[in-house]
Design a protein around this motif. Structure first.
Motif, short mmCIF file in Angstrom:
data_model
loop_
_atom_site.label_atom_id
_atom_site.label_comp_id
_atom_site.label_asym_id
_atom_site.label_seq_id
_atom_site.Cartn_x
_atom_site.Cartn_y
_atom_site.Cartn_z
N HIS A 68 -13.90 8.79 -5.65
CA HIS A 68 -13.54 8.20 -6.62
C HIS A 68 -12.92 8.11 -7.78
N GLY A 69 -11.90 8.81 -7.69
CA GLY A 69 -10.77 9.43 -8.58
C GLY A 69 -11.91 9.86 -9.92
N MET A 70 -12.34 10.75 -9.45
CA MET A 70 -13.32 11.70 -10.19
C MET A 70 -13.05 12.78 -9.39
N THR A 71 -12.87 14.18 -10.70
CA THR A 71 -12.76 14.94 -9.62
C THR A 71 -14.28 15.69 -9.49
N ALA A 72 -14.41 16.45 -9.06
CA ALA A 72 -15.70 17.56 -9.12
C ALA A 72 -16.87 17.58 -10.38
N GLU A 73 -16.20 17.69 -11.12
CA GLU A 73 -17.03 18.26 -11.90
C GLU A 73 -17.25 17.16 -13.20
N GLN A 74 -16.19 15.25 -13.12
CA GLN A 74 -16.57 14.62 -13.62
C GLN A 74 -17.59 14.22 -12.33
N LEU A 102 -19.92 15.87 -10.88
CA LEU A 102 -21.37 16.07 -11.11
C LEU A 102 -21.82 15.80 -12.72
N TRP A 103 -21.23 15.67 -13.69
CA TRP A 103 -21.91 15.07 -14.75
C TRP A 103 -21.95 13.87 -14.92
N ALA A 104 -21.58 12.85 -14.13
CA ALA A 104 -21.93 11.57 -13.95
C ALA A 104 -23.36 11.33 -13.49
N TYR A 105 -23.72 12.38 -12.08
CA TYR A 105 -24.33 12.74 -11.71
C TYR A 105 -26.08 12.37 -12.69
N LEU A 106 -25.43 13.71 -13.32
CA LEU A 106 -26.50 14.30 -14.23
C LEU A 106 -27.45 13.79 -15.28
N LYS A 107 -25.86 13.08 -15.81
CA LYS A 107 -26.40 11.66 -16.45
C LYS A 107 -26.98 10.99 -16.16
N SER A 108 -26.42 10.24 -14.76
CA SER A 108 -27.54 8.94 -14.48
C SER A 108 -29.00 9.50 -13.32
N GLU A 109 -28.96 10.26 -13.11
CA GLU A 109 -30.13 11.04 -12.47
C GLU A 109 -30.83 11.49 -13.80
N PHE A 110 -31.03 12.25 -14.32
CA PHE A 110 -32.20 13.12 -14.89
C PHE A 110 -31.53 12.52 -16.77
N LEU A 111 -30.62 12.76 -17.22
CA LEU A 111 -30.21 12.30 -18.63
C LEU A 111 -30.72 11.06 -19.33
N LEU A 112 -30.15 9.76 -18.24
CA LEU A 112 -30.44 8.45 -19.12
C LEU A 112 -30.96 8.13 -17.40
N PRO A 113 -31.78 8.41 -17.61
CA PRO A 113 -32.21 7.22 -16.68
C PRO A 113 -33.12 5.80 -16.86
N LYS A 114 -32.88 4.54 -15.78
CA LYS A 114 -33.31 3.71 -16.35
C LYS A 114 -33.88 3.59 -14.69
N PHE A 145 -16.03 26.54 -3.62
CA PHE A 145 -14.78 26.66 -4.39
C PHE A 145 -13.62 26.05 -4.04
N ALA A 146 -13.54 26.31 -2.66
CA ALA A 146 -12.35 24.57 -2.28
C ALA A 146 -12.51 23.66 -2.35
N ALA A 147 -13.26 23.41 -1.91
CA ALA A 147 -13.82 21.81 -2.08
C ALA A 147 -14.00 21.28 -3.32
N LEU A 148 -14.29 22.04 -4.41
CA LEU A 148 -14.23 21.31 -5.71
C LEU A 148 -12.61 21.85 -6.32
N GLY A 149 -11.51 22.14 -6.02
CA GLY A 149 -10.47 21.62 -6.35
C GLY A 149 -9.70 20.41 -5.80
N PHE A 150 -9.83 19.90 -4.04
CA PHE A 150 -9.81 19.12 -3.54
C PHE A 150 -10.66 17.90 -2.62
N ILE A 151 -11.56 17.76 -3.51
CA ILE A 151 -12.29 16.66 -3.30
C ILE A 151 -12.04 16.23 -4.26
N GLN A 152 -12.13 14.39 -3.88
CA GLN A 152 -11.85 13.67 -4.91
C GLN A 152 -13.10 12.41 -4.86
#
Length: 121
Positions: A71-77, A79-91, A62-69
């Motif tokens: 490439h300019g992305m927050t933790a949930e951004q 995680l969403w980019a990772y899920l999209k690139s690895e599972f939802l839209l893999p190329k 929880f502490a990491a989610l609040g403070f770590i960025q």
């Protein structure tokens, strides 16, 4: 009188509580809440040292989610980019090498091959 201004205006964050942004403050409160919950929930079953390590490990995400960025992305951004690139839209990326030297000499090589085949006839 001196006014501090960020070099990059996009890096500006408004500090609301204790010099923290709203996001950092909320995740800090969540981390403290999780640590307190773990402590009071497990202190009867484990020793003080073990429970303190469990509190640290439980609050750290929880502490990491609040403070770590990243490439300019927050933790949930991130995680969403990772899920999209690895599972939802893999190329599947394939590499097709090209030999530039061969391509440049291809007409001469084809001509030499034709002449070699004519000589065999």
């Amino acid at each position: 009188m001196e006014v501090k201004i960020n070099r990059e205006i996009r890096d500006y964050t408004e500090s609301l509580f204790f010099g923290l942004s709203m996001r950092q403050f909320i995740f800090s409160v969540l981390a403290i809440g999780v640590a307190i919950g773990i402590y009071f929930g497990l202190r009867r079953f484990f020793g003080t040292e073990t429970v303190s390590w469990m509190c640290i490990l439980g609050a750290a995400p929880f502490a990491a989610l609040g403070f770590i960025q990243y490439h300019g992305m927050t933790a949930e951004q991130f995680l969403w980019a990772y899920l999209k690139s690895e599972f939802l839209l893999p190329k599947r990326l394939t590499f097709h090498p090209t030999n530039i030297y061969y391509e440049a000499l291809k007409p001469a090589l084809e001509k030499r091959e034709k002449e070699a085949w004519k000589g065999h006839d």
